[in-house]
Design a protein around this motif. Structure first.
Motif, PDB file in Angstrom:
ATOM      1  N   CYS A 242      30.902  42.111  31.877  1.00  0.00           N
ATOM      2  CA  CYS A 242      30.720  40.403  31.815  1.00  0.00           C
ATOM      3  C   CYS A 242      31.358  39.909  32.814  1.00  0.00           C
ATOM      4  O   CYS A 242      31.585  38.245  32.790  1.00  0.00           O
ATOM      5  N   PHE A 243      31.747  40.121  34.115  1.00  0.00           N
ATOM      6  CA  PHE A 243      32.745  39.576  35.007  1.00  0.00           C
ATOM      7  C   PHE A 243      31.764  38.489  35.724  1.00  0.00           C
ATOM      8  O   PHE A 243      32.321  37.452  36.371  1.00  0.00           O
ATOM      9  N   PRO A 244      30.346  38.590  35.980  1.00  0.00           N
ATOM     10  CA  PRO A 244      29.623  37.224  36.207  1.00  0.00           C
ATOM     11  C   PRO A 244      30.153  35.962  35.405  1.00  0.00           C
ATOM     12  O   PRO A 244      30.114  34.839  36.187  1.00  0.00           O
ATOM     13  N   TRP A 245      29.915  36.259  34.419  1.00  0.00           N
ATOM     14  CA  TRP A 245      30.290  35.256  33.254  1.00  0.00           C
ATOM     15  C   TRP A 245      31.688  34.961  33.402  1.00  0.00           C
ATOM     16  O   TRP A 245      32.172  33.671  33.276  1.00  0.00           O
ATOM     17  N   THR A 246      32.615  35.699  33.396  1.00  0.00           N
ATOM     18  CA  THR A 246      33.975  35.386  33.854  1.00  0.00           C
ATOM     19  C   THR A 246      34.308  34.642  34.684  1.00  0.00           C
ATOM     20  O   THR A 246      35.210  33.746  34.659  1.00  0.00           O
ATOM     21  N   LEU A 247      33.827  34.985  35.771  1.00  0.00           N
ATOM     22  CA  LEU A 247      34.175  34.278  37.147  1.00  0.00           C
ATOM     23  C   LEU A 247      33.741  32.653  37.061  1.00  0.00           C
ATOM     24  O   LEU A 247      34.113  31.971  37.611  1.00  0.00           O
ATOM     25  N   ALA A 248      32.635  32.403  36.256  1.00  0.00           N
ATOM     26  CA  ALA A 248      32.268  31.311  35.995  1.00  0.00           C
ATOM     27  C   ALA A 248      33.174  30.316  35.111  1.00  0.00           C
ATOM     28  O   ALA A 248      33.636  29.229  35.434  1.00  0.00           O
ATOM     29  N   VAL A 249      33.837  31.171  34.281  1.00  0.00           N
ATOM     30  CA  VAL A 249      34.948  30.566  33.615  1.00  0.00           C
ATOM     31  C   VAL A 249      36.118  30.072  34.382  1.00  0.00           C
ATOM     32  O   VAL A 249      36.545  28.935  33.928  1.00  0.00           O
TER      33      VAL A 249
END
Length: 543
Positions: A242-249
């Motif tokens: 889920c880090f693609p989404w975490t990096l957007a956070v």
């Protein structure tokens, strides 16, 4: 006891104003609007900001819709850790479709099965995997649109498809309104388990779980804004945890990496100022054993999040000695990646390096978004004592668990029996509530009626100064039923005998736990880098 209806049960309803489905897609919009010029993606000469990346993601979603891909339909990617796959994590679900990032190390037969089982409507293929995809499509036996990804960083391969990725993006309009999910339970991604026997199972992720686990990553790793994250972990593996989404956070920067080689990893850490990376213990071991000159010029602290098999304490100690901080996490494909975290306490700061490493090798406690984790008897589901000795199975419960297995209601019901997710991992529970895995249920060694943890023996083997990698399995024995058999990879130039390895184990283990045989040579691994113990067990039976 209530004698009349509660006033809170009427008149206070969900509306468009106070209830919006949770989805990680909102993180992209926020990053692009609040930090439009911050770097989002780096890949060689390619450097794109968050506003540029968001525009490309919207064009991808628009182009998919214009090609007739509908809500709830599958879009498959066979791609390396490049900007295209990063963009797919937003562009595909942005128009209601489901992203299926396929393991690039699979053979054509397995890829064909996944394309058929997931009913992929369109396939994006990096030229590196073009020949494999072409064979998989021939096995599939039905036509499917193919879009080629022509990454300049890779020479060779076979570019296949009706058009290439950039031309496909040009078909879309970044200004087009894309609905996204209407319900947070809608699927966002489809991932396939790397089973050792039979066909893999399709694990369905929902928007709610992806949102929660992305935030959990940021909280549990204390990610400050603007981290620089190196993609040593495959994006096809649990959607990169889920880090693609975490990096957007956190509006961080993704440094893409096609192939994990120690020279490249350390060069990017140095040149791009990498602050964080994730991976399996083998990645840490590779860095730990790299020549000192490769680490020259790296002065900043780097944080590594590691999962998979329990990282040996010796490997963690080596990383800590370099000044790199290791966070051990635990999870499965079914729980979006890491959901259990080894949270560090100040009271452990005064321990020596070896003691710290032993604690960090534990799996830990539930992460911020997991509702519950327990170690319990697999038959009764009653919690085992928190004594660090009694072995039970790890069970989980929470919103960041998968919806179920695609088209497999029987396996789904078994996984969720009794209101808990059954992981199949055996562990002990420590007094402070920390979970420590002892083995997979199928990997435990039973010798003379005694349960032996293969992980415990492997941890000892990793302490040997000449051992690079190690794995332990059960070998049939007429007297004891089973005895431990060690498979060892030595460091370059090392010469160690079987007798010396056994003697080393005898100095640190109870007699019945000591391997009775040692095999030297490379370890077979799955497509995600896990050691294939079923292959080692077959070899051990033939010794």
């Amino acid at each position: 006891m209530l004698t009349s209806p509660s006033p809170y049960l009427s008149g206070l309803d969900k509306t468009a104003a106070n209830h919006v489905p949770l989805t990680p897609l909102t993180f992209l919009d926020r990053a692009a609007s609040v930090w439009p010029e911050r770097p989002a993606v780096v890949h060689g000469p390619v450097r794109r900001s968050w506003v540029e990346t968001a525009g490309r993601c919207r064009r991808l979603g628009s182009a998919l819709a214009r090609r007739g891909v509908g809500r709830g339909q599958t879009v498959a990617f066979l791609a390396a850790n490049t900007p295209e796959l990063f963009e797919a994590h937003f562009g595909v679900p942005m128009m209601g479709a489901v992203l299926n990032a396929i393991n690039t190390r699979l053979d054509p037969e397995a890829i064909a099965f996944i394309l058929a089982h997931g009913e992929a409507r369109i396939l994006f293929v990096d030229r590196e995997f073009g020949a494999t995809a072409r064979r998989a499509l021939a096995i599939l036996g039905r036509p499917i649109p193919v879009i080629g990804i022509d990454d300049p960083s890779f020479e060779g391969g076979e570019l296949i498809g009706d058009t290439d990725y950039e031309a496909f993006l040009a078909e879309g309009d970044a200004a087009e309104t894309l609905a996204g999910p209407t319900d947070e339970w809608e699927p966002i991604a489809l991932n396939y388990t790397s089973g050792t026997t039979g066909n893999p199972k399709g694990v369905v992720y929902h928007h709610r779980g992806a949102y929660l686990n992305a935030v959990s990553n940021a909280l549990s790793w204390e990610l400050a804004e603007r981290p620089v994250y190196l993609w040593t972990l495959p994006m096809f593996h649990c959607n990169g945890w889920c880090f693609p989404w975490t990096l957007a956070v956190v509006a961080g920067t993704s440094v893409c990496l096609r192939t994990v080689r120690v020279e490249t990893v350390l060069d990017l850490v140095r040149s791009e100022g990498v602050t964080h990376f994730c991976g399996a213990p083998i990645v840490l071991n590779m860095i730990n054993n790299a020549p000192a000159q490769l680490r020259e010029g790296i002065t900043g602290k780097v944080k590594a999040m590691v999962a998979g098999a329990a990282p040996p304490a010796a490997v963690i100690a080596g990383m800590e000695a370099m000044g790199w901080e290791v966070t051990h996490v635990y999870g499965l494909t079914e729980c979006y990646g890491p959901t259990v975290v080894n949270v560090w306490h100040d009271r452990w700061n005064g321990l020596d390096l070896g003691q710290k490493a032993a604690i960090k090798a534990r799996q830990g406690v539930r992460g911020p978004m997991l509702e519950a984790v327990m170690v319990a008897d697999p038959a009764t589901r009653l919690p085992v004592p928190k004594n660090g000795e009694t072995i039970g199975e790890i069970f989980m419960r929470g919103n960041n668990l998968f919806s179920g297995y695609l088209k497999n209601p029987t396996a789904t019901a078994e996984a969720f029996e009794g209101g808990w997710f059954h992981t199949g991992d055996l562990a002990v529970w420590h007094e402070d509530g920390y979970v420590e895995i002892k083995d997979r249920s199928k990997d435990i060694i039973i010798s003379g009626g005694e349960n032996i943890s293969s992980i415990e023996i492997e941890d000892v083997l990793y302490r040997h100064p000449d051992v690079m990698e190690a794995a332990v399995v059960a070998r049939p024995d007429e007297k004891w039923g089973e005895t431990p058999c060690a498979f060892v990879v030595l460091k370059e130039g090392a010469t160690v005998t079987e007798a010396e390895i056994i003697a080393f184990c005898e100095s640190q283990l109870a007699g019945f736990k000591v391997p009775k045989s040692v095999v030297f040579g490379p370890l077979p691994r799955t497509q995600t880098g896990k050691v294939q113990k079923f292959v080692l067990r077959a070899t051990a039976r033939e010794l």
